[in-house]
Design a protein around this motif. Structure first.
Motif, PDB file in Angstrom:
ATOM      1  N   ASN A 161      41.918  20.133  30.566  1.00 39.85           N
ATOM      2  CA  ASN A 161      42.198  21.367  31.301  1.00 39.85           C
ATOM      3  C   ASN A 161      43.266  22.180  30.580  1.00 39.85           C
ATOM      4  O   ASN A 161      44.424  21.763  30.486  1.00 39.85           O
ATOM      5  N   ILE A 162      42.881  23.346  30.071  1.00 35.55           N
ATOM      6  CA  ILE A 162      43.845  24.256  29.436  1.00 35.55           C
ATOM      7  C   ILE A 162      44.771  24.817  30.508  1.00 35.55           C
ATOM      8  O   ILE A 162      44.341  25.144  31.624  1.00 35.55           O
ATOM      9  N   ASP A 163      46.045  24.917  30.184  1.00 36.66           N
ATOM     10  CA  ASP A 163      47.006  25.526  31.118  1.00 36.66           C
ATOM     11  C   ASP A 163      46.629  26.997  31.311  1.00 36.66           C
ATOM     12  O   ASP A 163      46.614  27.776  30.354  1.00 36.66           O
ATOM     13  N   THR A 164      46.335  27.347  32.558  1.00 35.43           N
ATOM     14  CA  THR A 164      45.771  28.665  32.859  1.00 35.43           C
ATOM     15  C   THR A 164      46.583  29.362  33.932  1.00 35.43           C
ATOM     16  O   THR A 164      47.009  28.745  34.918  1.00 35.43           O
ATOM     17  N   HIS A 165      46.809  30.654  33.717  1.00 38.66           N
ATOM     18  CA  HIS A 165      47.474  31.497  34.718  1.00 38.66           C
ATOM     19  C   HIS A 165      46.416  32.433  35.295  1.00 38.66           C
ATOM     20  O   HIS A 165      45.866  33.279  34.595  1.00 38.66           O
ATOM     21  N   ASN A 166      46.108  32.237  36.580  1.00 42.91           N
ATOM     22  CA  ASN A 166      45.039  33.005  37.200  1.00 42.91           C
ATOM     23  C   ASN A 166      45.482  34.415  37.562  1.00 42.91           C
ATOM     24  O   ASN A 166      46.612  34.631  38.013  1.00 42.91           O
ATOM     25  N   LEU A 167      44.593  35.362  37.372  1.00 36.20           N
ATOM     26  CA  LEU A 167      44.842  36.770  37.673  1.00 36.20           C
ATOM     27  C   LEU A 167      43.756  37.285  38.616  1.00 36.20           C
ATOM     28  O   LEU A 167      42.725  36.625  38.806  1.00 36.20           O
ATOM     29  N   PRO A 168      43.964  38.463  39.231  1.00 32.63           N
ATOM     30  CA  PRO A 168      42.948  38.994  40.158  1.00 32.63           C
ATOM     31  C   PRO A 168      41.568  39.133  39.514  1.00 32.63           C
ATOM     32  O   PRO A 168      41.439  39.336  38.307  1.00 32.63           O
ATOM     33  N   ASP A 169      40.535  39.029  40.346  1.00 30.68           N
ATOM     34  CA  ASP A 169      39.162  39.031  39.848  1.00 30.68           C
ATOM     35  C   ASP A 169      38.794  40.322  39.126  1.00 30.68           C
ATOM     36  O   ASP A 169      37.936  40.307  38.227  1.00 30.68           O
ATOM     37  N   ASN A 170      39.424  41.437  39.529  1.00 32.84           N
ATOM     38  CA  ASN A 170      39.059  42.718  38.904  1.00 32.84           C
ATOM     39  C   ASN A 170      39.847  42.994  37.621  1.00 32.84           C
ATOM     40  O   ASN A 170      39.735  44.074  37.048  1.00 32.84           O
TER      41      ASN A 170
END
Length: 597
Positions: A258-267
């Motif tokens: 699992n790559i360290d990921t920063h989630n952002l809004p879908d749009n």
């Protein structure tokens, strides 16, 4: 000698004595203009505002000023221009004026890294005046005053000039170009070695190359440094198509699943996938792509951002990575790649700041979040940064004011802003808050609150004050012990405390500077003033202080951004048996009292 020659000679001698001292108030390059002796002024002409042509001046360069009057004079009138360095008037001149605005130039002393304050008033009514500060510094990093830009869509140059001119009035000498770029791993894409002329940024906002380039050029005309924003270790979802390798990433697990990921809004364009800043191949990759951006856009440096503490993360080999330990080497290697560029790095809630402070950054930058909520916590960050840098680097705070109030529309709460800036500036810090609008969220384009006329004008005086007295506020003075008391309307405190005046001191060999911040009327002690409920303090008068001072004091003066437009005022004082008694005439938010030995 015959008597008939005595009286004429006496007359000539008196005339010379009167003229010579006045003449020395003008520099050799300036023409002497004697006071106008025409008919009396029938109605008052006031100075409305002042401007200067740059945010920062190199030693030896001319400074161009412009003053705007309330009315065109009925006939030529005399305007008095006075120049101050700290508590001393160092120069003055008289200018005859017959128009509603007028210009003049001044060549300041040649010393580097000096602040000045300029006062302009009608000679016949010197109580009606305006002031403006001047920073003479060969570089911006010693006394940083950071602003931002966050919108780069198609824009008329006139509008861009208006925004830069506004920032110039606040002496902003560095601008963070927030999210101007295309993709974090490829800031500026090219086609056949020519830059794309438009793209969408991470938030899918439209960006025009021409707008970015014009802003950089306009900033340079004002001696403002243009800083290219980018994260230290970020890629987007399609990065593998652009040559980014799995070996470069940070992982949430030792098995590299699992790559360290920063989630952002879908749009938005993509989530953010984080690399290992210490990976040499990643460094070469991002440095080369940053060079491409610098080739086509004349940025002065890189504002390096991070995402703070990511918890446990691992490299491709399963080794635990301590991110703060990667920052210094990343900055050092970046400096080798861009030797002529400035590098500034954000320490999110102080994460990695100790390591960043040991690198080549010219100043320290801290973005603050909870749990740093109180004024005491705020000033402790600046003190900690001073400790990390051994007092050699100043601090810029990214702190988002009225952030809950800005969930709706309205105006910023002036008292909340001024209380925070008073403490920051008094402790030697600066506040990144001004751009196309004022910041209230970490997403810089967010704009729901307006400044309002009162805050707009008050901040001009606060930024003038920070510049004019930068040699007392931000130039290496050390904390000094302070024993002070009063029998007047308030109790004093050695820390920010509701219902009291916070008093603390700093010193160098020739001066002691005592700061007084008035929390007597404060509604709360939350520096962010999240809901915009902080209360405006009343102007208090006659604060008599008794201050322990073993050294012999020669002069005492006071200045404040809240009254007298920041100009210094000499005070009468008594010193007996190691104690100075002095009366501070008034205080609203913040006064600065200076002892000169």
């Amino acid at each position: 000698m015959k008597k008939k020659y005595v009286l004429p000679l006496i007359f000539i001698g008196v005339f010379i004595l009167l003229i010579i001292p006045a003449r020395f108030l003008w520099s050799e390059q300036e023409s002497f203009e004697p006071p106008n002796e025409k008919s009396p002024i029938k109605h008052d002409v006031n100075v409305v505002s002042l401007q200067k042509d740059k945010a920062r001046y190199k030693p030896g360069s001319d400074i161009s000023f412009q003053a705007f009057l309330s009315d065109k004079p009925e006939h030529a009138i005399d305007m008095k221009v006075e120049f101050f360095h700290l508590g001393e008037k160092i120069h003055e001149k008289i200018i005859q004026v017959s128009e509603k605005n007028f210009k003049w130039k001044w060549t300041p002393p040649k010393e580097d890294f000096q602040g000045y304050l300029v006062k302009v008033s009608p000679l016949h009514n010197q109580d009606s005046f305006q002031s403006i500060a001047v920073d003479v510094s060969s570089s911006w990093g010693k006394f940083p005053r950071y602003g931002f830009l966050s919108s780069f869509s198609k824009m008329e140059k006139r509008k861009q000039s208006s925004i830069i001119n506004k920032l110039n009035r606040y002496h902003i000498n560095g601008i963070q170009f927030y999210d101007w770029l295309d993709e974090y791993h490829i800031p500026l894409k090219t086609k056949e070695d020519s830059p794309l002329q438009s793209w969408n940024n991470i938030a899918n906002q439209h960006v025009e190359f021409k707008t970015v380039k014009t802003y950089i050029d306009l900033a340079h005309q004002k001696n403002m440094n243009a800083m290219s924003y980018n994260l230290i270790n970020a890629t987007l979802a399609d990065a593998k198509n652009d040559g980014v390798k799995p070996e470069w990433y940070l992982y949430r697990d030792e098995q590299q699943e699992n790559i360290d990921t920063h989630n952002l809004p879908d749009n938005w364009k993509s989530n953010i996938y984080l690399t290992n800043p210490a990976n040499g191949a990643w460094q070469n990759y991002i440095f080369n792509n940053q060079k491409t951006a610098f080739k086509h856009l004349p940025f002065d440096g890189w504002h390096i951002d991070q995402l703070g503490n990511r918890g446990k993360v691992y490299d491709y080999g399963g080794k635990r990575i301590q991110l703060p330990n990667t920052y210094k080497s990343f900055i050092q290697n970046a400096k080798r790649s861009f030797q002529e560029k400035d590098l500034v790095m954000n320490a999110v809630n102080q994460y990695g700041q100790e390591q960043i402070a040991q690198s080549s950054v010219p100043f320290l930058y801290t973005e603050l979040w909870d749990p740093t909520r109180t004024y005491t916590g705020l000033e402790n960050v600046i003190k900690e940064n001073n400790s990390f840098s051994k007092g050699e680097k100043n601090t810029v705070i990214a702190g988002y004011m009225n952030n809950k109030k800005s969930d709706g529309n309205g105006k910023f709460n002036t008292p909340g802003i001024l209380f925070t800036d008073a403490l920051l500036f008094a402790q030697g810090g600066a506040h990144i808050e001004l751009g196309e609008h004022m910041l209230s969220k970490d997403y810089f384009p967010h704009h729901t609150l307006n400044m309002g006329d009162e805050l707009t004008e008050s901040l001009k005086h606060y930024y003038d004050f920070m510049v004019a007295y930068e040699n007392l506020l931000r130039d290496g003075l050390q904390e000094a012990p302070l024993t002070v008391s009063t029998s007047n309307w308030v109790r004093l405190s050695d820390r920010p405390e509701k219902g009291k005046v916070y008093a603390f001191a700093k010193k160098d060999d020739g001066k002691k500077v005592i700061h007084l911040i008035n929390y007597f009327d404060a509604r709360h002690m939350n520096w962010r003033d999240e809901k915009g409920t902080q209360q405006e303090p009343s102007m208090k008068r006659d604060l008599t202080l008794y201050i322990n001072e073993p050294k012999e004091v020669q002069n005492v003066w006071v200045a404040s951004p809240d009254w007298n437009k920041g100009l210094p005022m000499k005070l009468e004082f008594k010193q007996e048996d190691g104690e100075v008694q002095v009366n501070v005439p008034k205080i609203k938010y913040w006064d600065m009292l200076v002892f000169e030995y």
